[in-house]
Design a protein around this motif. Structure first.
Motif, PDB file in Angstrom:
ATOM      1  N   ARG A  23      13.582  -5.448 -18.029  1.00 18.11           N
ATOM      2  CA  ARG A  23      12.631  -6.155 -17.164  1.00 18.11           C
ATOM      3  C   ARG A  23      13.068  -6.057 -15.713  1.00 18.11           C
ATOM      4  O   ARG A  23      14.220  -6.320 -15.388  1.00 18.11           O
ATOM      5  N   ARG A  24      12.163  -5.658 -14.861  1.00 19.50           N
ATOM      6  CA  ARG A  24      12.505  -5.508 -13.441  1.00 19.50           C
ATOM      7  C   ARG A  24      12.768  -6.858 -12.790  1.00 19.50           C
ATOM      8  O   ARG A  24      12.035  -7.813 -13.019  1.00 19.50           O
ATOM      9  N   GLY A  25      13.805  -6.882 -12.002  1.00 21.98           N
ATOM     10  CA  GLY A  25      14.150  -8.127 -11.326  1.00 21.98           C
ATOM     11  C   GLY A  25      13.333  -8.322 -10.075  1.00 21.98           C
ATOM     12  O   GLY A  25      12.450  -7.525  -9.764  1.00 21.98           O
ATOM     13  N   PRO A  26      13.592  -9.363  -9.316  1.00 25.04           N
ATOM     14  CA  PRO A  26      12.849  -9.611  -8.073  1.00 25.04           C
ATOM     15  C   PRO A  26      13.159  -8.547  -7.036  1.00 25.04           C
ATOM     16  O   PRO A  26      14.143  -7.826  -7.137  1.00 25.04           O
ATOM     17  N   LYS A  27      12.321  -8.472  -6.024  1.00 25.82           N
ATOM     18  CA  LYS A  27      12.541  -7.509  -4.953  1.00 25.82           C
ATOM     19  C   LYS A  27      13.814  -7.850  -4.187  1.00 25.82           C
ATOM     20  O   LYS A  27      14.240  -9.003  -4.154  1.00 25.82           O
ATOM     21  N   PRO A  28      14.452  -6.855  -3.564  1.00 29.94           N
ATOM     22  CA  PRO A  28      15.663  -7.112  -2.787  1.00 29.94           C
ATOM     23  C   PRO A  28      15.388  -8.107  -1.667  1.00 29.94           C
ATOM     24  O   PRO A  28      14.260  -8.258  -1.217  1.00 29.94           O
ATOM     25  N   GLU A  29      16.452  -8.759  -1.225  1.00 30.55           N
ATOM     26  CA  GLU A  29      16.316  -9.739  -0.147  1.00 30.55           C
ATOM     27  C   GLU A  29      15.772  -9.062   1.105  1.00 30.55           C
ATOM     28  O   GLU A  29      16.169  -7.970   1.469  1.00 30.55           O
ATOM     29  N   GLY A  30      14.864  -9.765   1.744  1.00 32.34           N
ATOM     30  CA  GLY A  30      14.293  -9.231   2.968  1.00 32.34           C
ATOM     31  C   GLY A  30      13.156  -8.254   2.749  1.00 32.34           C
ATOM     32  O   GLY A  30      12.552  -7.756   3.688  1.00 32.34           O
ATOM     33  N   GLU A  31      12.833  -7.966   1.491  1.00 37.43           N
ATOM     34  CA  GLU A  31      11.783  -6.971   1.191  1.00 37.43           C
ATOM     35  C   GLU A  31      10.432  -7.404   1.760  1.00 37.43           C
ATOM     36  O   GLU A  31       9.745  -6.615   2.382  1.00 37.43           O
ATOM     37  N   GLU A  32      10.088  -8.662   1.545  1.00 40.90           N
ATOM     38  CA  GLU A  32       8.785  -9.121   2.029  1.00 40.90           C
ATOM     39  C   GLU A  32       8.681  -9.035   3.548  1.00 40.90           C
ATOM     40  O   GLU A  32       7.629  -8.814   4.106  1.00 40.90           O
ATOM     41  N   ALA A  33       9.839  -9.184   4.203  1.00 39.52           N
ATOM     42  CA  ALA A  33       9.835  -9.181   5.657  1.00 39.52           C
ATOM     43  C   ALA A  33       9.702  -7.772   6.225  1.00 39.52           C
ATOM     44  O   ALA A  33       9.120  -7.585   7.280  1.00 39.52           O
ATOM     45  N   VAL A  34      10.262  -6.764   5.502  1.00 39.68           N
ATOM     46  CA  VAL A  34      10.276  -5.434   6.086  1.00 39.68           C
ATOM     47  C   VAL A  34       9.088  -4.579   5.661  1.00 39.68           C
ATOM     48  O   VAL A  34       8.807  -3.583   6.295  1.00 39.68           O
ATOM     49  N   VAL A  35       8.404  -4.944   4.605  1.00 44.99           N
ATOM     50  CA  VAL A  35       7.262  -4.125   4.179  1.00 44.99           C
ATOM     51  C   VAL A  35       6.042  -4.460   5.024  1.00 44.99           C
ATOM     52  O   VAL A  35       5.146  -5.160   4.605  1.00 44.99           O
ATOM     53  N   THR A  36       6.080  -3.993   6.253  1.00 39.98           N
ATOM     54  CA  THR A  36       4.965  -4.234   7.164  1.00 39.98           C
ATOM     55  C   THR A  36       4.352  -2.937   7.646  1.00 39.98           C
ATOM     56  O   THR A  36       3.282  -2.922   8.219  1.00 39.98           O
ATOM     57  N   ASP A  37       5.090  -1.802   7.372  1.00 40.43           N
ATOM     58  CA  ASP A  37       4.574  -0.515   7.809  1.00 40.43           C
ATOM     59  C   ASP A  37       3.650   0.037   6.756  1.00 40.43           C
ATOM     60  O   ASP A  37       3.970   0.949   6.016  1.00 40.43           O
ATOM     61  N   LYS A  38       2.465  -0.524   6.655  1.00 40.18           N
ATOM     62  CA  LYS A  38       1.506  -0.192   5.616  1.00 40.18           C
ATOM     63  C   LYS A  38       1.135   1.294   5.610  1.00 40.18           C
ATOM     64  O   LYS A  38       0.785   1.847   4.581  1.00 40.18           O
ATOM     65  N   ALA A  39       1.197   1.954   6.739  1.00 35.94           N
ATOM     66  CA  ALA A  39       0.796   3.349   6.791  1.00 35.94           C
ATOM     67  C   ALA A  39       1.953   4.305   6.528  1.00 35.94           C
ATOM     68  O   ALA A  39       1.821   5.498   6.633  1.00 35.94           O
ATOM     69  N   ALA A  40       3.133   3.762   6.182  1.00 34.19           N
ATOM     70  CA  ALA A  40       4.311   4.598   5.980  1.00 34.19           C
ATOM     71  C   ALA A  40       4.094   5.532   4.806  1.00 34.19           C
ATOM     72  O   ALA A  40       3.415   5.227   3.870  1.00 34.19           O
ATOM     73  N   TYR A  60       0.825  -1.200   0.000  1.00 38.30           N
ATOM     74  CA  TYR A  60       0.000   0.000   0.000  1.00 38.30           C
ATOM     75  C   TYR A  60       0.868   1.262   0.000  1.00 38.30           C
ATOM     76  O   TYR A  60       0.618   2.219  -0.751  1.00 38.30           O
ATOM     77  N   SER A  61       1.905   1.290   0.843  1.00 36.60           N
ATOM     78  CA  SER A  61       2.756   2.475   0.948  1.00 36.60           C
ATOM     79  C   SER A  61       3.567   2.690  -0.322  1.00 36.60           C
ATOM     80  O   SER A  61       3.804   3.831  -0.733  1.00 36.60           O
ATOM     81  N   GLU A  62       4.011   1.604  -0.957  1.00 36.40           N
ATOM     82  CA  GLU A  62       4.728   1.722  -2.233  1.00 36.40           C
ATOM     83  C   GLU A  62       3.814   2.327  -3.288  1.00 36.40           C
ATOM     84  O   GLU A  62       4.222   3.210  -4.054  1.00 36.40           O
ATOM     85  N   ARG A  63       2.594   1.821  -3.334  1.00 43.26           N
ATOM     86  CA  ARG A  63       1.639   2.290  -4.332  1.00 43.26           C
ATOM     87  C   ARG A  63       1.340   3.778  -4.153  1.00 43.26           C
ATOM     88  O   ARG A  63       1.235   4.526  -5.125  1.00 43.26           O
ATOM     89  N   GLN A  64       1.201   4.215  -2.906  1.00 40.58           N
ATOM     90  CA  GLN A  64       0.932   5.619  -2.623  1.00 40.58           C
ATOM     91  C   GLN A  64       2.045   6.517  -3.143  1.00 40.58           C
ATOM     92  O   GLN A  64       1.795   7.541  -3.788  1.00 40.58           O
ATOM     93  N   LEU A  65       3.290   6.143  -2.856  1.00 44.66           N
ATOM     94  CA  LEU A  65       4.430   6.945  -3.298  1.00 44.66           C
ATOM     95  C   LEU A  65       4.564   6.925  -4.821  1.00 44.66           C
ATOM     96  O   LEU A  65       4.879   7.944  -5.441  1.00 44.66           O
ATOM     97  N   TYR A  66       4.308   5.758  -5.409  1.00 42.87           N
ATOM     98  CA  TYR A  66       4.393   5.652  -6.866  1.00 42.87           C
ATOM     99  C   TYR A  66       3.372   6.567  -7.535  1.00 42.87           C
ATOM    100  O   TYR A  66       3.705   7.310  -8.470  1.00 42.87           O
ATOM    101  N   GLU A  67       2.152   6.532  -7.053  1.00 43.42           N
ATOM    102  CA  GLU A  67       1.093   7.351  -7.651  1.00 43.42           C
ATOM    103  C   GLU A  67       1.350   8.840  -7.457  1.00 43.42           C
ATOM    104  O   GLU A  67       1.055   9.650  -8.341  1.00 43.42           O
ATOM    105  N   LEU A  68       1.923   9.213  -6.307  1.00 45.84           N
ATOM    106  CA  LEU A  68       2.252  10.613  -6.055  1.00 45.84           C
ATOM    107  C   LEU A  68       3.337  11.085  -7.017  1.00 45.84           C
ATOM    108  O   LEU A  68       3.230  12.157  -7.624  1.00 45.84           O
ATOM    109  N   ALA A  69       4.385  10.258  -7.176  1.00 45.96           N
ATOM    110  CA  ALA A  69       5.474  10.611  -8.090  1.00 45.96           C
ATOM    111  C   ALA A  69       4.980  10.652  -9.535  1.00 45.96           C
ATOM    112  O   ALA A  69       5.337  11.557 -10.298  1.00 45.96           O
ATOM    113  N   LEU A  70       4.146   9.695  -9.915  1.00 49.81           N
ATOM    114  CA  LEU A  70       3.594   9.660 -11.274  1.00 49.81           C
ATOM    115  C   LEU A  70       2.746  10.901 -11.543  1.00 49.81           C
ATOM    116  O   LEU A  70       2.810  11.490 -12.630  1.00 49.81           O
TER     117      LEU A  70
END
Length: 217
Positions: free
Chosen positions: A200-217, A159-169
């Motif tokens: 083509r975009r590669g996979p997410k960095p290591e540990g990404e799934e573990a740290v993306v928990t701050d949904k309201a960031a 959710y937080s990634e999407r918010q920043l992406y849409e703002l930048a776009l």
């Protein structure tokens, strides 16, 4: 001495009158105002770092503590917001003119590059992305769009990634639209076309799934 010579002697010599050009009156107040405005004028589209593209609708004066203060009245139609900025403060707040076409082309080329994602905590990266978006630098904003873009074949954004992406776009497409005098929809299509040409975009960095928990960031 003849009568004619005596008459000539009595005639006073003509004085030469020097004519000088009238001095120009310098209006110090007008000069000061022109300096403070730095070439910005009414109806011009500008970029205000914290809010993106806006339009100077008027220049007004207000009296504050006995002093006259000249203000740019800036309208952000899409955000339904009006901002008043003292003309003497535009440098400190980072207000600038729209990017030159060459800079827009550079931003579009940036979108075609490979995403550069640091292997750090998402919260720290989010702060860096936010700082780039609010810098007002069109190339830096394009970098955020490039780094956060996800194609349909890639993992879904948080959710937080999407918010920043849409703002930048939004910031990027609005400036491209203003510079090229096209609609925002057309500008977004141009941005997406540039992103599609990137590697083509590669996979997410290591540990990404573990740290993306701050949904309201």
């Amino acid at each position: 001495m003849t009568h004619a010579k005596k008459a000539a002697a009595r005639v006073a010599p003509k004085k030469t009158v020097e004519r000088t050009a009238p001095k120009k009156i310098i209006d110090n107040d007008a000069l000061k105002k022109a300096t403070q405005r730095q070439g910005f004028k009414t109806n011009e589209f500008i970029v205000y770092p914290a809010h993106g593209v806006g339009q100077i609708t008027s220049i007004e004066e207000q009296e504050v503590a006995g002093y006259k203060l000249e203000l740019f009245v800036i309208s952000f139609v899409k955000d339904k917001m009006t901002l008043r900025v003292p003309t003497g403060k535009i440098a400190s707040v980072g207000m600038r003119k729209l990017a030159e076409p060459a800079m827009v082309r550079r931003a579009l080329e940036t979108l075609k590059g490979r995403a550069r994602i640091k292997r750090t905590m998402w919260s720290r990266r989010a702060q860096e992305y936010d700082a780039k978006i609010n810098s007002g630098d069109i190339v830096a904003i394009a970098e955020v769009v490039r780094d956060l873009y996800r194609s349909e074949s890639q993992p879904e954004q948080s959710y937080s990634e999407r918010q920043l992406y849409e703002l930048a776009l939004d910031r990027l497409s609005r400036e491209i639209a203003a510079v090229q005098r096209i609609t925002e929809t057309e500008a977004i299509k141009e941005v997406e076309a540039a992103l599609a040409k990137g590697p083509r975009r590669g996979p997410k960095p290591e540990g990404e799934e573990a740290v993306v928990t701050d949904k309201a960031a």
